[in-house]
Design an enzyme around this catalytic site. Structure first.
Site, PDB file in Angstrom:
ATOM      1  N   ASP A   5       0.831  -1.162  -0.005  1.00  0.00           N
ATOM      2  CA  ASP A   5      -0.013   0.001   0.035  1.00  0.00           C
ATOM      3  C   ASP A   5       0.996   1.342  -0.037  1.00  0.00           C
ATOM      4  O   ASP A   5       1.932   1.365   0.669  1.00  0.00           O
ATOM      5  CB  ASP A   5      -0.850  -0.089   1.162  1.00  0.00           C
ATOM      6  N   SER A  12      -1.731   6.225   0.359  1.00  0.00           N
ATOM      7  CA  SER A  12      -2.327   7.357   0.052  1.00  0.00           C
ATOM      8  C   SER A  12      -3.686   7.847   0.612  1.00  0.00           C
ATOM      9  O   SER A  12      -4.133   8.814   0.492  1.00  0.00           O
ATOM     10  CB  SER A  12      -2.628   7.156  -1.607  1.00  0.00           C
ATOM     11  N   PHE A  72      -6.837  -4.742  -3.846  1.00  0.00           N
ATOM     12  CA  PHE A  72      -7.980  -3.852  -3.584  1.00  0.00           C
ATOM     13  C   PHE A  72      -7.680  -2.355  -3.981  1.00  0.00           C
ATOM     14  O   PHE A  72      -8.264  -1.515  -4.010  1.00  0.00           O
ATOM     15  CB  PHE A  72      -8.050  -3.757  -2.021  1.00  0.00           C
ATOM     16  N   LYS A  89     -10.957   5.712  -5.198  1.00  0.00           N
ATOM     17  CA  LYS A  89     -12.477   5.270  -5.221  1.00  0.00           C
ATOM     18  C   LYS A  89     -13.329   6.415  -5.061  1.00  0.00           C
ATOM     19  O   LYS A  89     -14.404   6.191  -4.844  1.00  0.00           O
ATOM     20  CB  LYS A  89     -12.514   4.196  -3.949  1.00  0.00           C
ATOM     21  N   SER A 126     -17.156  -3.423  -8.839  1.00  0.00           N
ATOM     22  CA  SER A 126     -18.166  -2.764  -8.003  1.00  0.00           C
ATOM     23  C   SER A 126     -19.462  -2.747  -8.831  1.00  0.00           C
ATOM     24  O   SER A 126     -19.484  -3.024 -10.139  1.00  0.00           O
ATOM     25  CB  SER A 126     -17.884  -1.241  -8.243  1.00  0.00           C
ATOM     26  N   TYR A 161     -14.143   6.833 -12.256  1.00  0.00           N
ATOM     27  CA  TYR A 161     -14.020   5.727 -11.365  1.00  0.00           C
ATOM     28  C   TYR A 161     -14.811   4.696 -11.799  1.00  0.00           C
ATOM     29  O   TYR A 161     -14.150   3.523 -11.655  1.00  0.00           O
ATOM     30  CB  TYR A 161     -14.455   6.128 -10.025  1.00  0.00           C
ATOM     31  N   LYS A 212     -13.242   0.609 -13.210  1.00  0.00           N
ATOM     32  CA  LYS A 212     -13.836  -0.817 -13.106  1.00  0.00           C
ATOM     33  C   LYS A 212     -14.211  -1.705 -14.138  1.00  0.00           C
ATOM     34  O   LYS A 212     -13.847  -2.879 -14.315  1.00  0.00           O
ATOM     35  CB  LYS A 212     -14.998  -0.930 -11.789  1.00  0.00           C
ATOM     36  N   PHE A 254     -21.542  -4.412  -3.545  1.00  0.00           N
ATOM     37  CA  PHE A 254     -22.667  -3.534  -3.538  1.00  0.00           C
ATOM     38  C   PHE A 254     -22.131  -2.473  -2.534  1.00  0.00           C
ATOM     39  O   PHE A 254     -20.872  -2.120  -2.645  1.00  0.00           O
ATOM     40  CB  PHE A 254     -23.867  -4.192  -3.213  1.00  0.00           C
ATOM     41  N   ASN A 270     -19.628   9.275   1.367  1.00  0.00           N
ATOM     42  CA  ASN A 270     -20.764   7.959   1.282  1.00  0.00           C
ATOM     43  C   ASN A 270     -21.630   8.336   2.512  1.00  0.00           C
ATOM     44  O   ASN A 270     -21.335   9.044   3.529  1.00  0.00           O
ATOM     45  CB  ASN A 270     -19.660   6.852   1.437  1.00  0.00           C
ATOM     46  N   GLY A 278     -25.482  12.155 -10.962  1.00  0.00           N
ATOM     47  CA  GLY A 278     -24.914  10.923 -11.130  1.00  0.00           C
ATOM     48  C   GLY A 278     -25.433   9.684 -10.394  1.00  0.00           C
ATOM     49  O   GLY A 278     -25.207   8.512 -10.659  1.00  0.00           O
ATOM     50  N   ASP A 279     -26.217   9.962  -9.195  1.00  0.00           N
ATOM     51  CA  ASP A 279     -26.845   8.957  -8.664  1.00  0.00           C
ATOM     52  C   ASP A 279     -27.790   7.863  -9.361  1.00  0.00           C
ATOM     53  O   ASP A 279     -28.661   8.749 -10.058  1.00  0.00           O
ATOM     54  CB  ASP A 279     -27.481   9.492  -7.490  1.00  0.00           C
TER      55      ASP A 279
END
Ligand code: NAD
Ligand code: UD1
Length: 341
Positions: A33, A36, A83, A87, A127, A152, A156, A181, A202, A300-301
């Protein structure tokens, strides 16, 4: 036989919870990692929870040379869980190049090393964003993907395509993409959890920070969706349940039980919950005051999405077990510990 697993992004939110489950299952873990979006202190927490301090490599995986040198130091890696990625959906709109470079170069650097060093197995963090706003609900793995709404999300979709094409010409390598999810909650020890930098984008971190008095009030983005209470619906999955799916996927690869050498699975609960239902549940289980207001929809939702988990339940033999009540309580306990409340 060595059971060494490389966990990229292993000090991050989902990665750290997965390291716990891997170590508890007897795997030896190396975390790679660049910190960041996470803190080195996570290693102390991992040691406290499991009694084992995972090996740690500070490396930027989008740097090909540094990545290769990291692999030089670990000749016996049996599988990789990848991972590491940026994001933040909103930030990706502002900084598309940074997102494509970081997320895709990292993946390709790792695949390069898998190919040259004969590492045969990878689990990749995908995702449900690849489904966009699906025409039919719940979404199964056969539901067609839709064009991504953000850079983003596009990383994916492209990453899945890279894995598919790579696996086609490398039958000796197997990859499983897990389509998460909405992961929420924290480890029951409250020693690890989600630690957003700045104002949380979030929902659940915003809720717990508001309950802790750090934010004035929660904005519920939109109450005019075509849903029973007008607020948007998601499939919220406990991060520990999600982490266990990774151990199952790793075992499937190591035991050579994968049916095809590129597979992808939905990892959700199968239940949709509205923003309002989640907020009300949080208030009920914690007994804490949570000021909120209705705000305009967030650009964008999508309106609603939840998983059909039939295939992942059957093929992986995995299912989400934790209730939303205990999950929200775990998120609150984590927030309280972080804030010293
Ligand atoms: P996170 O930011 O907490 O963890 C990601 C980790 O990767 C961080 O520790 C960060 O420092 C590291 N990292 C980023 N770029 C790196 C690089 N170039 N080199 C080395 N390390 C790097 O995020 P998370 O929520 O744990 O997400 C993990 C993965 O799951 C990501 O790929 C994310 O896109 C995916 N995912 C997350 C969600 C979610 O809601 N959290 C949903 C679907 C998919
Ligand atoms: C988004 C991304 C997903 C990404 C995830 C993690 C999309 C479609 N999905 O999920 O790919 O992996 O973030 O970063 O881009 N909400 C509020 N108030 C808030 C915050 C959120 O009402 O302050 C609502 C949102 O409008 C949404 C729900 O809560 O309806 C969940 O939002 P969030 O936690 O941001 O996750 P997603 O947008 O579903």
């Amino acid at each position: 036989m060595s059971k060494k697993i490389l966990v990229t992004g292993g000090t991050g939110y989902i990665g750290s919870h997965t390291v716990v489950e891997l170590q508890n299952a007897g795997f030896e873990v190396v975390i790679a990692d660049n910190l960041s979006n996470s803190k080195i202190e996570v290693l102390d927490a991992l040691e406290q929870i499991t009694g084992i301090r995972p090996l740690f490599e500070k490396v930027d995986l989008s740097d090909a040379q540094a990545t290769s040198e990291m692999f030089d130091r670990h000749g016996d890696i049996k599988a990789i869980i990848h991972f590491a990625a940026f994001k933040a959906v909103g930030e990706s709109v502002q900084k598309p190049l940074e997102y494509y470079r970081n997320n895709l170069n990292s993946l390709m650097n790792i695949l390069d090393n898998m190919r040259s060093r004969k590492i045969k197995n990878m689990v990749f963090s995908s995702s449900c964003t690849v489904y966009g706003q699906p025409d039919q609900l719940p979404v199964t793995e056969e539901t067609p993907r839709k064009p991504a709404e953000s850079p983003y999300g596009n990383t994916k979709a492209i990453a899945e395509d890279i894995l598919r094409d790579f696996c086609k010409v490398h039958p000796e390598i197997s990859c499983i993409a897990l389509r998460y999810f909405n992961p929420i909650g924290a480890h029951p020890s409250a020693l690890i959890g989600e630690l957003p930098i700045g104002v949380p984008g979030n929902l659940v971190p915003f809720i717990t920070q508001t309950a802790a008095g750090i934010r004035k009030e929660l904005s519920i983005f939109g109450d005019d969706y075509q849903t029973p209470d007008g607020t948007a619906i998601r499939d919220y999955i406990n991060v520990v349940d999600l982490s266990e799916a990774h151990v199952v996927a790793i075992n499937r690869l190591l035991e050579q039980k994968a049916v095809q050498n590129y597979e992808f699975f939905n990892v959700g609960t199968g239940n949709g919950l509205s923003v309002m239902e989640l907020v009300q549940t949080f208030i009920r289980v914690t007994g804490v005051k949570l000021p909120y207001k209705i705000a305009p929809r967030r650009q964008g939702d999508i309106e609603k999405i939840w998983a059909d988990t039939t295939i992942s339940n059957k093929e992986l033999g995995w299912e989400a077990k934790k209730t939303v009540d205990e999950t929200l309580l775990s998120a609150w306990n984590w927030e309280k510990r972080v804030r010293g409340l």
